[in-house]
Design a protein around this motif. Structure first.
Motif, short mmCIF file in Angstrom:
data_model
loop_
_atom_site.label_atom_id
_atom_site.label_comp_id
_atom_site.label_asym_id
_atom_site.label_seq_id
_atom_site.Cartn_x
_atom_site.Cartn_y
_atom_site.Cartn_z
N ALA A 69 0.83 -1.20 0.00
CA ALA A 69 0.00 0.00 0.00
C ALA A 69 0.86 1.25 0.00
N LEU A 70 1.97 1.23 0.75
CA LEU A 70 2.92 2.35 0.75
C LEU A 70 3.52 2.54 -0.64
N LEU A 71 3.85 1.44 -1.30
CA LEU A 71 4.42 1.52 -2.63
C LEU A 71 3.42 2.13 -3.62
N VAL A 72 2.17 1.76 -3.51
CA VAL A 72 1.14 2.35 -4.37
C VAL A 72 1.03 3.85 -4.12
N SER A 73 1.09 4.27 -2.87
CA SER A 73 1.02 5.70 -2.54
C SER A 73 2.20 6.45 -3.15
N ALA A 91 13.76 0.50 -4.21
CA ALA A 91 14.33 -0.09 -2.99
C ALA A 91 13.23 -0.70 -2.13
N LEU A 92 12.09 -0.04 -2.07
CA LEU A 92 10.98 -0.59 -1.29
C LEU A 92 10.46 -1.86 -1.94
N ALA A 93 10.33 -1.85 -3.26
CA ALA A 93 9.85 -3.05 -3.95
C ALA A 93 10.80 -4.22 -3.73
N ALA A 95 12.76 -4.65 -1.16
CA ALA A 95 12.64 -5.10 0.23
C ALA A 95 11.40 -5.97 0.42
N ILE A 96 10.32 -5.63 -0.28
CA ILE A 96 9.10 -6.44 -0.20
C ILE A 96 9.35 -7.84 -0.74
N MET A 97 10.10 -7.91 -1.83
CA MET A 97 10.36 -9.21 -2.48
C MET A 97 11.44 -10.01 -1.79
N SER A 98 12.22 -9.39 -0.93
CA SER A 98 13.40 -10.07 -0.36
C SER A 98 13.05 -11.16 0.63
N GLY A 99 11.91 -11.04 1.29
CA GLY A 99 11.58 -12.00 2.34
C GLY A 99 12.32 -11.75 3.64
N ASP A 100 13.10 -10.67 3.69
CA ASP A 100 13.88 -10.31 4.88
C ASP A 100 13.06 -9.30 5.69
N GLN A 101 12.50 -9.75 6.82
CA GLN A 101 11.60 -8.88 7.59
C GLN A 101 12.31 -7.65 8.13
N ALA A 102 13.54 -7.82 8.63
CA ALA A 102 14.28 -6.69 9.19
C ALA A 102 14.53 -5.63 8.10
N ARG A 103 14.87 -6.11 6.92
CA ARG A 103 15.10 -5.17 5.80
C ARG A 103 13.82 -4.45 5.42
N LEU A 104 12.71 -5.18 5.38
CA LEU A 104 11.44 -4.57 5.02
C LEU A 104 11.03 -3.53 6.06
N ASP A 110 11.48 3.96 7.14
CA ASP A 110 12.20 5.16 6.69
C ASP A 110 11.45 5.86 5.56
N THR A 111 10.93 5.07 4.64
CA THR A 111 10.23 5.64 3.48
C THR A 111 8.94 6.33 3.91
N PHE A 112 8.17 5.69 4.76
CA PHE A 112 6.92 6.28 5.24
C PHE A 112 7.19 7.60 5.94
N LEU A 113 8.18 7.64 6.82
CA LEU A 113 8.44 8.85 7.59
C LEU A 113 8.89 10.01 6.70
N LEU A 114 9.67 9.72 5.66
CA LEU A 114 10.08 10.78 4.75
C LEU A 114 8.90 11.29 3.93
N LEU A 115 8.11 10.37 3.38
CA LEU A 115 6.95 10.77 2.59
C LEU A 115 5.95 11.54 3.45
N ALA A 116 5.68 11.05 4.65
CA ALA A 116 4.74 11.74 5.53
C ALA A 116 5.25 13.12 5.93
N THR A 117 6.56 13.26 6.09
CA THR A 117 7.15 14.58 6.38
C THR A 117 6.85 15.55 5.26
N HIS A 118 7.06 15.12 4.02
CA HIS A 118 6.85 16.00 2.86
C HIS A 118 5.37 16.32 2.65
N LEU A 119 4.50 15.35 2.92
CA LEU A 119 3.06 15.60 2.78
C LEU A 119 2.56 16.56 3.87
N ARG A 120 3.10 16.43 5.06
CA ARG A 120 2.64 17.24 6.19
C ARG A 120 3.29 18.63 6.21
#
Length: 454
Positions: A69-73, A91-93, A95-104, A110-120
């Motif tokens: 959902a974040l990727l779609v946004s 990079a997000l895509a 991480a989603i495909m990697s199967g590595d939970q820590a990486r995801l 990090d991506t959500f917080l940056l995007l939310a910063t710019h939107l807000r």
């Protein structure tokens, strides 16, 4: 007219008839100069991010569905006037495909917080926000970690990001027009002004006054409805009007005017020295001499502030006021002042303030005007005055129109689009920040890096 306002209980003529009878004569005073703006240095540094540890953040893990959902946004963020590449969708895509939970978890957070910063808060770094001093309280009312935790728990990542848009219908009009922009220049002009909306509080409040400098207009808003519009004269290019949002605390009728040093030096100081009788005839009184000269102009029809001044304390010495030089309001381009905002139909404006916001009757206001005495009407509940700078505004026909960028403030914002945007407002640190010793030691103190979630 707004329902249930103080005006709804009185006939309109009850306010305006006394004002027309008791209006102070408006004598022309060529070259009149009002109080000068105090130019402040631009804020060239961005705010330091808030650092919280992973334990303090207490965020749930990212599910694949939430991350998608974040990727779609991100892929659709161009409609918001932002740029998908800023948020590293590849990079997000991965991480989603990697199967590595820590990486995801790290990448998505990090991506959500940056995007939310710019939107807000807007993407534009402070260095490109020329003479912008508005205080944006959205960081307090919309903390990002709380938003993220709620979004992950409810599975509403996209919906949560969408709630960060400014609520004013003018922003929605810009957003709709961005889709129809015919040229890159048109699109950038719209993006600049969408950004400026994000630099302000997301909601402007139930009642406020807003002056749009490039539009040369001041509007009074109550309950979401514009109840009055007044022409404005704003700062000339040498003394531009800055952007700020002080609280209005009262309206002063028949104000005196304390001259700033710059205007004393420009002429009245010499007049006092050479022809004090002429200075007195213009209503000036003074103490001291030379560098200690202090000058006040008494209330009256020739006073540079006219019949009213809006009380709005701020370090820039900016306020709304009347002027005896009414001819300037007839000009199409009205950038003539020393920085303050001259207000057309000042009796109407100050009467509106006194009745609606200070709880006075039209008769009380009319008596104060007629007395010639300086009178302050304090507001029961102070409200913000937004001195804004929008160069693209709704045209009233379902589209938008471009206004002249009178101070050249669009270009730095457009130039910033090709550079990294504002840093994230919140960082999640891998470990708590180091405690600095309170005693002197020869050992070097090191601080763990705080970039990223882990």
């Amino acid at each position: 007219m707004v329902k249930n306002s103080p005006f709804s209980a009185r006939p309109a003529a009850a306010l305006f008839l006394p004002l027309s009878l008791l209006a102070v004569p408006a004598f022309a005073q060529p070259g009149v100069k009002e109080d000068s703006v105090i130019l402040q240095p631009d804020k060239v540094k961005d705010d330091a991010p808030v650092v919280e540890t992973a334990a303090e953040a207490n965020l749930p893990s990212w599910s694949k569905q939430n991350a998608e959902a974040l990727l779609v946004s991100i892929e659709g963020v161009g409609a918001e006037g932002l740029f998908p590449k800023d948020y590293s969708p590849d990079a997000l895509a991965a991480a989603i495909m990697s199967g590595d939970q820590a990486r995801l978890d790290k990448t998505a957070t990090d991506t959500f917080l940056l995007l939310a910063t710019h939107l807000r808060d807007g993407r534009t770094p402070n260095a490109a926000r020329k003479q912008w001093f508005m205080v944006d309280s959205d960081g307090d009312s919309e903390p990002l970690l709380s938003l993220l935790a709620a979004a992950l728990g409810a599975g509403t990542v996209s919906e949560t990001l969408a709630t960060l848009d400014p609520v004013h219908p003018d922003f929605a009009a810009l957003k709709a027009s961005l889709k129809k922009a015919k040229t890159p220049a048109d699109a950038n002009a719209i993006r600049v002004n969408m950004e400026r909306w994000r630099w302000m509080p997301r909601a402007l409040g139930e009642r406020y006054v807003v002056s749009n400098v490039p539009e040369y207009l001041t509007r009074v808003v109550h309950g979401g409805t514009i109840i009055a519009t007044h022409k404005a004269v704003v700062g000339k290019s040498a003394t531009p009007t800055p952007q700020l949002n002080p609280m209005a605390t009262g309206i002063i009728v028949n104000p005196t005017w304390t001259l700033p040093r710059s205007i004393i030096n420009e002429g009245i100081g010499a007049t006092i020295a050479r022809n004090p009788g002429s200075a007195r005839a213009q209503g000036y009184t003074w103490t001291g001499s030379g560098k200690t000269l202090s000058v006040v102009q008494k209330a009256g029809p020739g006073n540079a502030l006219g019949v009213m001044k809006m009380e709005m304390l701020n370090p820039h010495a900016i306020y709304l006021h009347d002027t005896p030089s009414k001819g300037a309001f007839a000009a199409a381009v009205r950038a003539f002042s020393h920085g303050c905002i001259r207000t057309e139909r000042a009796l109407h404006f100050s009467g509106l303030m006194a009745v609606m916001f200070a709880g006075k009757s039209p008769e009380e206001f009319g008596e104060a005007i007629a007395s010639g005495e300086t009178t302050r009407f304090g507001f029961d509940n102070p409200f913000p005055v937004y001195v804004a700078y929008w160069t693209v505004v709704p045209d009233g026909k379902g589209g938008v129109k471009k206004l002249a960028d009178i101070y050249g403030r669009d270009a730095p914002v457009v130039a910033s689009f090709a550079k990294p945007g504002r840093p994230t407002a919140t960082i999640i640190a891998p470990t708590p920040p180091a405690v600095v010793p309170t005693v002197t030691t020869t050992a070097r103190v090191t601080t763990p890096g705080t970039s990223g979630i882990y």
